[in-house]
Enzyme design. Structure first.
Site, short mmCIF file in Angstrom:
data_model
loop_
_atom_site.label_atom_id
_atom_site.label_comp_id
_atom_site.label_asym_id
_atom_site.label_seq_id
_atom_site.Cartn_x
_atom_site.Cartn_y
_atom_site.Cartn_z
N TYR A 1 0.83 -1.21 0.00
CA TYR A 1 0.00 0.00 0.00
C TYR A 1 0.87 1.25 0.00
O TYR A 1 0.63 2.19 -0.77
CB TYR A 1 -0.91 -0.01 1.24
N PHE B 1 -7.04 19.60 -24.82
CA PHE B 1 -7.72 18.32 -25.07
C PHE B 1 -9.11 18.35 -24.44
O PHE B 1 -9.36 19.11 -23.51
CB PHE B 1 -6.86 17.19 -24.48
N ASP B 2 -10.02 17.48 -24.93
CA ASP B 2 -11.42 17.60 -24.46
C ASP B 2 -11.60 17.38 -22.96
O ASP B 2 -12.37 18.09 -22.32
CB ASP B 2 -12.39 16.73 -25.30
N ASP C 1 0.83 19.10 -20.91
CA ASP C 1 -0.05 17.95 -21.02
C ASP C 1 0.69 17.00 -21.96
O ASP C 1 0.77 17.24 -23.17
CB ASP C 1 -1.40 18.41 -21.59
N ALA D 1 0.87 13.61 -22.89
CA ALA D 1 0.48 12.27 -23.32
C ALA D 1 1.39 11.71 -24.43
O ALA D 1 1.70 10.53 -24.45
CB ALA D 1 -0.97 12.27 -23.77
N LYS E 1 -0.94 6.59 -23.50
CA LYS E 1 -0.37 6.89 -24.81
C LYS E 1 1.13 6.57 -24.77
O LYS E 1 1.49 5.42 -24.89
CB LYS E 1 -0.64 8.35 -25.21
N HIS F 1 -20.03 13.59 -26.79
CA HIS F 1 -19.78 12.66 -27.89
C HIS F 1 -19.63 11.21 -27.45
O HIS F 1 -19.90 10.30 -28.21
CB HIS F 1 -18.54 13.09 -28.69
C1 PLP Z 1 -5.77 11.22 -23.52
C2 PLP Z 1 -5.41 12.57 -23.18
C3 PLP Z 1 -5.77 13.12 -21.96
C4 PLP Z 1 -6.62 12.39 -20.95
O1 PLP Z 1 -6.04 11.19 -20.54
P1 PLP Z 1 -6.88 9.88 -20.17
O2 PLP Z 1 -5.82 8.91 -19.80
O3 PLP Z 1 -7.66 9.48 -21.37
O4 PLP Z 1 -7.76 10.22 -19.03
C5 PLP Z 1 -5.37 14.41 -21.69
N1 PLP Z 1 -4.67 15.12 -22.58
C6 PLP Z 1 -4.31 14.62 -23.78
C7 PLP Z 1 -3.51 15.45 -24.73
C8 PLP Z 1 -4.68 13.34 -24.13
O5 PLP Z 1 -4.34 12.86 -25.32
#
Ligand code: PLP
Length: 459
Positions: free
Chosen positions: A72, A124-125, A215, A217, A258, A450
């Site tokens: 843990y 990102f969304d 951000d 990813a 990603k 969506h």
């Molecule tokens: C996928 C993504 C996110 C969100 O991540 P999740 O793992 O899907 O929650 C945030 N920003 C970008 C640029 C992404 O591609």
């Protein structure tokens, strides 16, 4: 003779794919209310819905899974991950989270309040969702070239520096809790941000004393493009480029699904201990204790390994060339795809592909549905459905572009699958003049609609 490009992996475990008939797909689509997210995976032949969490792990990652430590607190796997994050990004502090949006939720809980402004390059969304959920506003400062899909610009993820400075000047600093730079920029088509631009954004963040977060990813894909396209970096290796990129950030949010090459996970990296501590409380509330935060020990171990594999040049070359191979196969056939081809996906310009479908009837969604009907290929709409309604007027927001994204999972498909996808798209392209009717909404959620939307055919 130059040897042809080919994948840098061989296949050890296989999963069968089911090839359905057109009649089956017609029925399944109707049952799914014309929302591709509602399909069962067995109903899809080639799944290009997303590159998120859909990659194949290496034998080294599977080996790491077997030796994961599920303690843990103070798990050995946590420390392995901590070591990878420090080595690769240079951040001393980090919090694991169950995925990228969870990292956003935790970080924004510590930083963002109602009335705030969060500038960046095409958020990102989920990022925008988490900002707007807190009654704050995301301001998109991407360069205008990004919305011209035919234009070949090497860094379409770049921030318009003047536009960003306008925003920073016009609002009092306490209303801007952070700047977010998305690398690569998913919403403009997996397009990279140059090192030069990163430095400029950093310079403004110091001038106005505002934290800069990445951000991240697809940070490794971004680094590859910097090496390929930015003169000063051709001789640098990928780990060096990554280290330099992150030297300009105060922290990062990461969706490990990603460029972590794992199926679930995320984290926040921090330079500042105070912000790390403040965020830790929210991590404990929403995610889990600070040394696992929503991840199993074995998953942290696989991520620690995946982060090291994703910056290997042979891996990155295979990755980028495969996406480019699909993109070029479409381009040569005259299919309007975004130029240049992005890092994780090929983006088809639906407005140019389907000129007879009305904007109000969701052009990109219509094209995505046609690709599925044609060959069982599942892509995703990046257009009016994803753009959501304006939070105040509740009107549809029509974005500058309507795209269908074909996202390529990492190390999953071969180039022969890409040839099949290209043939599917070309078949639809040949009959595009007969596609005139789009779709109408029968049900939608208030935010991030969506994912769960229900549609019917427009007459
Ligand atoms: C996928 C993504 C996110 C969100 O991540 P999740 O793992 O899907 O929650 C945030 N920003 C970008 C640029 C992404 O591609």
């Amino acid at each position: 003779m130059n040897l042809p490009f080919c994948e840098n992996y061989k296949i050890k475990t296989v999963e069968s794919l089911y090839k359905s008939t057109t009649a089956q797909r017609l029925q399944w689509l109707k049952d799914a209310r014309y929302n591709l997210f509602n399909l069962r995976s067995e109903q899809v032949f080639i799944d290009l819905l997303t590159d998120s969490g859909t990659g194949s792990m290496s034998q080294e990652q599977w080996a790491a899974i077997m030796t994961g430590d599920e303690s843990y607190a103070g798990s050995r796997s946590y420390f392995k991950l901590k070591e990878s994050i420090e080595d690769i990004f240079g951040f001393r502090y980090f919090l694991p989270t169950h995925q990228g949006r969870a990292a956003e939720n935790v970080l924004f809980s510590a930083l963002v309040k109602a009335g705030d402004i969060v500038p960046g390059n095409a958020h990102f969304d989920t990022t925008k969702g988490h900002i707007e959920f807190r009654k704050a506003t995301a301001i998109d400062c991407t360069i205008t070239e990004a919305s011209d899909t035919a234009l070949n610009h090497p860094f379409k993820g770049n921030v318009d520096i003047e536009k960003l400075e306008e925003v920073l000047k016009s609002v009092s600093p306490e209303k801007i809790p952070l700047i977010i730079l998305t690398i690569t920029c998913n919403s403009t088509g997996g397009q990279p941000v140059s090192m030069g631009n990163i430095k400029e954004v950093y310079r403004l963040s110091r001038k106005y004393n505002i934290p800069l977060f990445f951000d991240s990813a697809r940070f490794a894909e971004n680094a590859w493009f910097i090496k390929e396209r930015e003169a000063d970096y051709a001789e640098k290796n990928i780990p060096e480029i990554v280290r330099e990129m992150f030297s300009y950030a105060d922290g990062m949010t990461m969706s490990s699904k990603k460029d972590g090459i794992v199926n679930i996970g995320g984290f926040i990296g921090f330079r500042n201990q105070e912000l790390f501590r403040k965020s830790s409380t929210y991590n404990i509330m929403f995610e889990g204790y600070i040394t696992y935060g929503g991840m199993a020990g074995r998953d942290m171990a696989a991520l620690a390994q995946g982060l090291r594999e994703v910056i290997e040049p042979d891996y990155l070359e295979t990755r980028i060339r495969q996406v480019e191979f699909l993109g070029n196969s479409l381009s040569v056939a005259g299919v309007p795809v975004q130029q240049p081809i992005g890092g994780h996906a090929v983006f088809i310009d639906a407005l140019r592909f389907l000129p007879f479908v009305k904007r109000e009837e969701f052009v990109a969604q219509t094209l995505a549905l046609e690709l599925y009907l044609e060959g069982g290929v599942r892509g995703v709409e990046i257009g009016t459905l994803m753009a959501d309604r304006d939070p105040i007027s509740r009107e549809n927001r029509f974005p500058k572009t309507e795209m269908v994204r074909l996202a390529i999972p990492r190390r999953v498909y071969t180039n022969s699958h890409m040839e099949y996808v290209a043939a599917t798209v070309r078949n639809v392209f040949e009959r595009r003049e007969n596609i005139k009717n789009g779709y109408r909404i029968t049900w939608e959620a208030e935010i991030l609609r969506h994912f769960t939307i229900e549609l019917e055919k427009a007459q």
